[in-house]
Design an enzyme around this catalytic site. Structure first.
Site, mmCIF file in Angstrom:
data_model
loop_
_atom_site.group_PDB
_atom_site.id
_atom_site.type_symbol
_atom_site.label_atom_id
_atom_site.label_comp_id
_atom_site.label_asym_id
_atom_site.label_seq_id
_atom_site.Cartn_x
_atom_site.Cartn_y
_atom_site.Cartn_z
ATOM 1 N N ASN A 233 39.818 25.410 60.568
ATOM 2 C CA ASN A 233 40.142 24.226 59.777
ATOM 3 C C ASN A 233 41.656 24.089 59.785
ATOM 4 O OD1 ASN A 233 40.549 22.205 57.910
ATOM 5 N ND2 ASN A 233 39.265 23.103 56.317
ATOM 6 N N ARG B 184 36.524 21.800 61.905
ATOM 7 C CA ARG B 184 36.351 20.747 60.902
ATOM 8 C C ARG B 184 37.237 19.570 61.282
ATOM 9 N NH1 ARG B 184 39.252 19.487 55.734
ATOM 10 N NH2 ARG B 184 37.835 18.160 54.521
ATOM 11 N N HIS C 218 33.068 14.855 52.525
ATOM 12 C CA HIS C 218 32.394 16.056 52.019
ATOM 13 C C HIS C 218 30.979 16.182 52.603
ATOM 14 C CE1 HIS C 218 35.066 15.835 48.157
ATOM 15 N NE2 HIS C 218 35.634 16.581 49.093
ATOM 16 N N ARG D 47 43.452 11.768 42.374
ATOM 17 C CA ARG D 47 43.035 10.459 42.876
ATOM 18 C C ARG D 47 42.359 9.664 41.771
ATOM 19 N NH1 ARG D 47 40.171 13.351 47.617
ATOM 20 N NH2 ARG D 47 41.886 13.855 49.037
ATOM 21 N N GLU E 126 30.961 25.441 53.326
ATOM 22 C CA GLU E 126 31.181 24.501 54.424
ATOM 23 C C GLU E 126 31.446 25.222 55.740
ATOM 24 O OE1 GLU E 126 33.444 20.751 52.898
ATOM 25 O OE2 GLU E 126 33.996 22.397 51.558
#
Length: 399
Positions: free
Chosen positions: A8, A91, A180, A241, A384
């Site tokens: 990643n 990823r 996600h 956010r 993940e």
């Protein structure tokens, strides 16, 4: 033994995990941080160790970082000089409409990811850099891209379209993509296994709650709606956010506050959410402040949970039949208060938590609903990296 390396690559970091796929076991993991900065460091943990070594080391660029990873793997007896390495999974944040599943990387795929940079200018360039240096470091190993957006490519048109002139979708690909996806997919499969139910029959709502947060409505094992949109800004309240917002706020900030587009982008992505309301984005600190009676911290929690409840109710209506709800990621897995408040007052639609089970903790997936709840409620530790490893192995095995 079959091994998969998961990478990643971020703008100033590289995270990696080496998996023994026969045992679904991590043989080594590591994180290179602050690449190109004076405080750069390397954390590494081998199988069987409970703590990682954090070593300050000059890491001038990603190429040197990959060299460090290769050297570290070479010192790991289980790696056996890469003899068992059958694939490397990467990823990649944005796959647009081009990628609906894991994809073996070649020059055409690299060029396609490059063309999607305008949709993810902060992430796809770093993901691409990781792919390119990995192909140089491991030229004889198949490399696979696993996209955050891929799981949501099953959204129906009425769910992914925005009500703007169609030419902007056709010319600029403006639509809901969702993110996600790797986590939502992993959690959905875990719940299906726990219920001993075929994935193709499971209706579930998954809440991935971390500093970034998203919800997904999943019917028959496939995503049919999700809270994030063209970018990860839309949807739930997050650490920094804003989540859902009247688009006219952007115009108002420009005309009345005199902010530029770049300033508004920074405000909504990095200065809003929990941080914008009460000054901090770490949920642990927000909760601590609520215990002292901090009114703005209480507001931040109330707004965070209220938005979750709104999405829960809306997705329940869309699904028609709901088998389960799952909470995952840092907040979803570790903060009972958020789960309790988000589900409070929903007994009339068959959702009720057991207070003691909700407060309990422990490894692995667990149920937290009451004995009278018609809908199962799960806490599921997401993974993940393992999901990427599994998808990578399936992809290289199919070639």
């Amino acid at each position: 033994m079959k091994q998969i390396l998961v990478l990643n690559s971020g703008s100033s970091s590289i995270k990696y995990e080496l998996f023994d796929m026969n045992r679904m076991h991590v043989l080594e993991s590591g994180l290179l941080e602050c690449i190109g900065e004076p405080e750069s460091c390397y954390q590494r943990k081998s199988a069987g160790r409970t703590h990682s070594d954090r070593i300050p080391v000059a890491i001038p660029n990603h190429e040197y970082g990959m060299q460090l990873i290769r050297e570290s793997l070479g010192q790991n007896e289980s790696f056996c000089n890469g003899d068992f390495l059958v694939g490397i999974g990467h990823r990649v944040v944005h796959g647009g409409e081009l990628f609906s599943g894991p994809t073996r990387i070649d020059e055409d795929v690299i060029e396609s990811i490059r063309r999607l940079i305008p949709l993810a200018p902060l992430h796809n360039p770093a993901n691409l850099l990781g792919i390119e240096i990995s192909r140089l470091a491991f030229p004889n190993v198949q490399q696979v891209a696993v996209f955050d957006t891929a799981f949501h490519q099953t959204l129906p048109r009425h769910a992914y379209h925005y009500a703007i002139p169609r030419e902007y979708y056709q010319r600029y690909q403006i639509r809901r993509y969702g993110f996600h996806g790797t986590s939502h997919h992993y959690v959905t499969r875990q719940v299906a296994d726990a219920l001993n139910m075929p994935l193709s029959e499971l209706n579930i709502i998954v809440f991935h709650l971390g500093n970034g947060a998203s919800a997904a409505a999943i019917r028959a094992g496939k995503s049919i709606d999700t809270s994030m949109g063209l970018t990860p800004l839309e949807g739930l309240v997050m650490g920094t956010r804003s989540g859902d917002l009247d688009p006219a706020v952007v115009f108002y900030l420009g005309s009345e506050a005199g902010l530029s587009l770049d300033q508004i982008d920074t405000l909504l992505n990095k200065q809003s959410g929990l941080k914008g309301i009460c000054g901090v984005n770490d949920m642990r600190e927000v909760l601590r402040r609520t215990q002292t009676g901090d009114d703005l911290a209480c507001l931040a929690i109330d707004l965070f949970c209220y938005r979750i409840k709104k999405y829960l109710g809306g997705y329940y209506a869309v699904l028609g039949r709901l088998d389960a709800i799952a909470f995952t990621a840092g907040i979803g897995e570790n903060v009972p208060q958020i789960r309790q408040q988000s589900c409070q007052g929903l007994a009339h639609i068959g959702i009720e938590l057991d207070a003691q089970r909700n407060e309990s903790s422990g490894p692995g997936i667990r149920e937290i609903q009451s004995s009278t709840s018609a809908v199962k409620v799960f806490v599921v530790p997401t993974n993940e990296e393992l999901e990427i490893a599994q998808q990578t192995l399936q992809t290289v095995a199919a070639d």
